[in-house]
Design a protein around this motif. Structure first.
Motif, mmCIF file in Angstrom:
data_model
loop_
_atom_site.group_PDB
_atom_site.id
_atom_site.type_symbol
_atom_site.label_atom_id
_atom_site.label_comp_id
_atom_site.label_asym_id
_atom_site.label_seq_id
_atom_site.Cartn_x
_atom_site.Cartn_y
_atom_site.Cartn_z
ATOM 1 N N CYS A 102 0.849 -1.197 0.000
ATOM 2 C CA CYS A 102 0.000 0.000 0.000
ATOM 3 C C CYS A 102 0.881 1.242 0.000
ATOM 4 O O CYS A 102 1.568 1.521 0.986
ATOM 5 C CB CYS A 102 -0.912 0.014 1.227
ATOM 6 S SG CYS A 102 -2.078 -1.358 1.268
ATOM 7 N N TYR A 140 -4.424 1.412 1.681
ATOM 8 C CA TYR A 140 -4.392 0.803 3.015
ATOM 9 C C TYR A 140 -5.810 0.631 3.557
ATOM 10 O O TYR A 140 -6.169 -0.432 4.071
ATOM 11 C CB TYR A 140 -3.557 1.662 3.971
ATOM 12 C CG TYR A 140 -3.546 1.138 5.382
ATOM 13 C CD1 TYR A 140 -2.574 0.231 5.787
ATOM 14 C CD2 TYR A 140 -4.512 1.525 6.302
ATOM 15 C CE1 TYR A 140 -2.567 -0.271 7.073
ATOM 16 C CE2 TYR A 140 -4.514 1.026 7.585
ATOM 17 C CZ TYR A 140 -3.546 0.131 7.970
ATOM 18 O OH TYR A 140 -3.554 -0.375 9.241
ATOM 19 N N TYR A 167 3.345 -1.192 3.971
ATOM 20 C CA TYR A 167 2.877 0.150 3.622
ATOM 21 C C TYR A 167 4.003 1.166 3.735
ATOM 22 O O TYR A 167 4.989 0.971 4.451
ATOM 23 C CB TYR A 167 1.669 0.568 4.469
ATOM 24 C CG TYR A 167 1.921 0.664 5.949
ATOM 25 C CD1 TYR A 167 2.363 1.852 6.525
ATOM 26 C CD2 TYR A 167 1.713 -0.429 6.792
ATOM 27 C CE1 TYR A 167 2.595 1.945 7.881
ATOM 28 C CE2 TYR A 167 1.941 -0.343 8.143
ATOM 29 C CZ TYR A 167 2.375 0.845 8.688
ATOM 30 O OH TYR A 167 2.621 0.936 10.043
#
Length: 175
Positions: free
Chosen positions: A74, A80, A95
Motif C-alpha cells: 500500500c 491501506y 505500507y
C-alpha cells in the motif's frame, strides 16, 4: 517458493505500480514459473486509485485477479484503507509509512517502511519492490536485479539507481 502466490500492489496513479508488477512477473518467468499481471486504474493519469495484481505460479494460472493475496503493498492511504481490514491472517501488508497512517484494526501482519528514507521519489517504487520481494519470498533477489539491469540498459524509462533502490528495500527487511 512453490505453488501459487498472489500479490496486490496498490496506491495511486503515477507511483509505478504497473512497472514493479511487470518486473515481478518477468523475474518469475526467468525462474521458470508462470506469471500474470492485471491492473486497474482511474481515467486520470495520476492521483486516482490504482492497483496491480501479480500472480506467480508453478502451474497454469486460470484467473488473473488476486483473490487471496499473500502480500499487499500500500503506497497510499486509500489503498491501506481498502485492503487492511479484509486481508487473511497469513497475508502480509506492507505500507509506506510516509504516506499511510495505520489504523491498528486491520491486518495482523502489517509492516511500515519509510520509502523516502530508502530512495529518492523517482525510485521509491523500486525500493518498495525490494520490500515485497524480501517479505514475500515469491522471487529471488537476483532474478529481480537481473530484470532491473536489463531494463536500465535498454530504452526503458527505468533510471540509473533503480537496482540500488531495489537492493536498499530488500536489505531494509533484515534490519
Amino acid at each position: 517458493m512453490n505453488g501459487k502466490t498472489e500479490i496486490v500492489l496498490a496506491g495511486v496513479g503515477g507511483q509505478g505500480l504497473v512497472t514493479i508488477g511487470a518486473i515481478l512477473g518477468e523475474a518469475a518467468v526467468l525462474e521458470g514459473r508462470n506469471a500474470c499481471l492485471s491492473s486497474s486504474y482511474g481515467t486520470e493519469a495520476r492521483g486516482t486509485f490504482t492497483k496491480s495484481d501479480v500472480i506467480i505460479s508453478d502451474d497454469e494460472i486460470d484467473f488473473i485477479e488476486a483473490e487471496e493475496p499473500a502480500a499487499v503493498l500500500c503506497l497510499a492511504q486509500a489503498a491501506y484503507d481498502r485492503y487492511s481490514p479484509v486481508l487473511g491472517p497469513e497475508a502480509v501488508l506492507i505500507y509506506d509509512s510516509d504516506r499511510v497512517t495505520p489504523s491498528g484494526k486491520g491486518a495482523s501482519r502489517e509492516t511500515g517502511y519509510s520509502l523516502s528514507a530508502l530512495a529518492d521519489p523517482g525510485t521509491a517504487n523500486l525500493a518498495a519492490l525490494g520490500l515485497v520481494t524480501a517479505l514475500s519470498g515469491v522471487i529471488r533477489e537476483e532474478s529481480a536485479a537481473e530484470v532491473l539491469r536489463k531494463k536500465t540498459a535498454s530504452s526503458s524509462p527505468l533510471r540509473k539507481g533503480s537496482e540500488e533502490a531495489f537492493r536498499k528495500g530488500f536489505a531494509a527487511v533484515s534490519l
